[in-house]
Design a protein around this motif. Structure first.
Motif, short mmCIF file in Angstrom:
data_model
loop_
_atom_site.label_atom_id
_atom_site.label_comp_id
_atom_site.label_asym_id
_atom_site.label_seq_id
_atom_site.Cartn_x
_atom_site.Cartn_y
_atom_site.Cartn_z
N ASN A 196 0.87 -1.18 0.00
CA ASN A 196 0.00 0.00 0.00
C ASN A 196 0.90 1.23 0.00
O ASN A 196 2.11 1.11 -0.21
N ASP A 197 0.35 2.39 0.25
CA ASP A 197 1.13 3.63 0.12
C ASP A 197 2.28 3.73 1.11
O ASP A 197 3.27 4.44 0.84
N THR A 198 2.18 3.07 2.25
CA THR A 198 3.21 3.24 3.29
C THR A 198 3.88 1.94 3.74
O THR A 198 4.85 1.98 4.50
N THR A 199 3.37 0.80 3.28
CA THR A 199 3.88 -0.50 3.76
C THR A 199 4.59 -1.26 2.66
O THR A 199 4.03 -1.50 1.59
N GLU A 214 21.82 -6.82 -0.76
CA GLU A 214 20.53 -6.91 -1.44
C GLU A 214 19.42 -6.28 -0.61
O GLU A 214 18.56 -5.55 -1.12
N PHE A 215 19.43 -6.58 0.69
CA PHE A 215 18.39 -6.10 1.60
C PHE A 215 18.38 -4.58 1.65
O PHE A 215 17.32 -3.94 1.55
N VAL A 216 19.55 -3.98 1.80
CA VAL A 216 19.65 -2.53 1.90
C VAL A 216 19.16 -1.86 0.61
O VAL A 216 18.37 -0.90 0.64
N LEU A 217 19.61 -2.37 -0.54
CA LEU A 217 19.20 -1.79 -1.81
C LEU A 217 17.69 -1.86 -2.00
O LEU A 217 17.05 -0.89 -2.43
N ALA A 218 17.11 -3.03 -1.67
CA ALA A 218 15.66 -3.20 -1.83
C ALA A 218 14.89 -2.31 -0.86
O ALA A 218 13.90 -1.67 -1.24
N ALA A 219 15.34 -2.25 0.39
CA ALA A 219 14.64 -1.45 1.40
C ALA A 219 14.72 0.04 1.09
O ALA A 219 13.73 0.78 1.26
N LEU A 220 15.89 0.51 0.66
CA LEU A 220 16.02 1.93 0.33
C LEU A 220 15.16 2.30 -0.88
O LEU A 220 14.62 3.41 -0.96
N ASP A 221 15.05 1.37 -1.83
CA ASP A 221 14.17 1.61 -2.98
C ASP A 221 12.71 1.73 -2.54
O ASP A 221 11.98 2.62 -3.01
N LEU A 222 12.29 0.86 -1.62
CA LEU A 222 10.92 0.95 -1.08
C LEU A 222 10.73 2.23 -0.28
O LEU A 222 9.65 2.84 -0.30
N LYS A 223 11.77 2.63 0.42
CA LYS A 223 11.69 3.88 1.20
C LYS A 223 11.46 5.08 0.30
O LYS A 223 10.69 5.99 0.64
N LYS A 225 9.79 5.04 -2.29
CA LYS A 225 8.40 4.96 -2.76
C LYS A 225 7.39 5.29 -1.66
O LYS A 225 6.19 5.14 -1.86
N GLY A 226 7.90 5.68 -0.49
CA GLY A 226 7.00 6.10 0.59
C GLY A 226 6.89 5.14 1.75
O GLY A 226 6.05 5.33 2.64
N MET A 227 7.71 4.10 1.80
CA MET A 227 7.60 3.12 2.87
C MET A 227 7.98 3.71 4.23
O MET A 227 9.04 4.31 4.39
N SER A 228 7.10 3.52 5.20
CA SER A 228 7.40 3.87 6.59
C SER A 228 7.34 2.64 7.49
O SER A 228 7.74 2.70 8.65
#
Length: 508
Positions: A196-199, A214-223, A225-228
């Motif tokens: 969703n917009d934040t998850t 891999e984890f850092v790159l994926a998480a920062l990309d999601l961040k 996009k608005g991930m909190s």
């Protein structure tokens, strides 16, 4: 060295270290040394006797391997001996890359079907495509003969720079690809997307050498996009490298927070702390765990739980908290020896107790009702107990579902659908577009017709009422995997019927 020389040497060492012993004490210590040596000497005597007196010639390597394996098996369930091939495969699986052609495939019946061609890999550069059916590797036929899947993999793997010819069937045409093997990256992050917009959701399958990166790159990309808030799926993640679990834990913790400690009879306690420089300290965290989550998964989960940093959702984890120290030999073999145990910050031992039926522990959990009731879980049995327990769901399975999966009907249907709709699926590169496509495709009608025509399977009205949503989510996920979204599409669609994921979302 004779006895008097040995005693003189011991005395010289002790006096040089400033230690003085009485004659009685020295004699006692000498007897202890001899006793310990005699205990182990029996192994050599047995092997020597076999070598000298056995009725036939002896394969010394085979007998030695068997003796070492049996000796380690008497210690604990995880101290193991690995012959050269097994050691190589184990280290390769966790190293983050291997040499091969760069494809991922399924075997829905007796023929392997390519489901992903790794971008930049040798197969992709030559034009191999998802949906291609593997017929031959060099001159060996592997289609229609129930060829073992692990044997297929071994034949396609090989040293970088070597060549292999893989013949595939695409439509009605057979195409031989002469492929030069190369290093292929393997991924531990199977999927990462916004739900969703934040998850965000991130599926982590193992702890390999490249996991933290891999984890850092994926998480920062999601961040971006608005991930909190991030949901990390650790279910069936059997672990891997300890340092990667430390790095992941460090991402989420403030400076000075204890991550884990290890301790053993011959290993002093070692504590590991966060350095406060983690990039995700401001991100909310939920972890999905199961009885298949083990080792490094449990270290990460335990650190997050004990520090109040994450909510754990699912069922009690496996309970493997042993420090395995590698010892490699010049012949390419090696052992993994347990030297200590892992403990969570609060002092909980992750390792479950050893028992004669240790290997059947998961079955015992079913028998004891632990999979159905939170009250049946016991921290004394090892593993990490989740904050939110989710029982297994036995309400969606009827005989039609069981028979379909026994015959791999959904996988075969997805492959057949892709053959007929290749261009449409390969043009889809966004999740909303994929959802719209699947909604218009009328997969329910087509799948039921396929199951009846190909496998003689047809659900009763009662069965379909129970299984419909679960079955269709599986079919949609398998079809969606053939789009450009790959595993991101598969997991995103499959989460629709995932009760653990739903509980995680509700806990937010």
């Amino acid at each position: 060295m004779n006895r008097s020389s040995f005693v003189a040497l011991i005395l010289g060492v002790l006096l040089g270290a400033g230690v003085v012993m009485t004659a009685d004490r020295l004699s006692q210590n000498r007897r202890m040394l001899r006793t310990k040596y005699d205990d182990w000497r029996k192994i050599n005597l047995v092997l020597q006797t076999v070598d000298e007196q056995y009725v036939d010639s002896v394969d010394r390597g085979k007998v030695t391997d068997a003796a070492v394996s049996a000796a380690l098996a008497a210690l604990d369930p995880h101290s193991v001996y690995m012959p050269p091939r097994r050691l190589e495969e184990t280290e390769e699986d966790l190293s983050g890359n291997f040499s091969g052609i760069g494809i991922q495939f399924n075997v829905p019946n007796d023929t392997a079907v390519v489901i992903e061609v790794i971008p930049g890999g040798p197969a992709e550069k030559l034009g191999m495509q998802p949906g291609d059916r593997l017929l031959k590797v060099d001159t060996t036929s592997i289609a229609g003969v129930s060829f073992p899947q692990d044997s297929m993999v071994r034949r396609m793997k090989g040293p970088s720079g070597t060549k292999v010819t893989v013949t595939v069937r695409r439509g009605s045409e057979d195409i031989p690809f002469e492929i030069t093997r190369a290093k292929i990256p393997t991924h531990s992050v199977d999927a990462a997307f916004m739900v969703n917009d934040t998850t965000g959701f991130l599926r982590l399958s193992k702890f390999s050498r490249t996991t933290a990166e891999e984890f850092v790159l994926a998480a920062l990309d999601l961040k971006k996009k608005g991930m909190s808030h991030l949901i990390v799926d650790l279910r069936d993640n059997s672990g891997g490298f300890f340092d990667q679990a430390l790095t992941l834990s460090n991402l989420f913790l403030e400076k000075g927070k204890l991550i884990v400690y290890m301790e053993g009879l011959h290993r002093k306690r070692e504590d590991y702390y966060a350095d406060g420089r983690g990039l995700l300290r401001d991100i909310g965290l939920t972890l999905l765990v199961s009885d298949g989550s083990a080792s490094s998964s449990e270290i990460f989960a335990g650190a997050m739980q004990d520090n109040g940093r994450a909510t754990l959702v699912g069922r009690r984890t496996f309970g493997k908290g042993l420090v395995q120290e590698p010892v490699n030999f010049t012949d390419g073999s090696g052992i993994r020896l347990t030297v200590a145990r892992f403990y969570t910050p609060s002092g909980r031992c992750i390792q479950k107790p050893y028992s004669d039926d240790y290997q059947y522990d998961i079955y015992k959990r079913y028998e004891n009702g632990e999979m159905l009731a939170a009250d049946s879980m016991n921290v004394a049995n090892g593993g990490i107990i989740p904050d939110v327990f989710v029982p297994i769901d036995t309400t969606k399975v009827e005989s039609f579902y069981i028979n379909c999966n026994r015959k791999a009907t959904p996988m075969r249907f997805a492959s057949a659908w892709f053959d007929a709709h290749r261009a449409e699926l390969q043009a889809i590169d966004s999740y909303p577009e994929l959802v719209r496509y699947l909604e218009k495709a009328d997969l329910e009608r087509h799948f039921l017709a396929f199951a009846k025509a190909k496998d003689g399977l047809q659900p009763t009205a009662k069965e379909w009422a129970v299984e419909r949503s679960y079955m269709l989510a599986q079919v949609q996920a398998l079809v969606g995997r053939y789009s450009k979204l790959g595993d991101n599409a598969f997991y995103h669609l499959y989460l629709q019927t995932d009760e653990v994921f739903k509980a995680a979302m509700a806990s937010l």
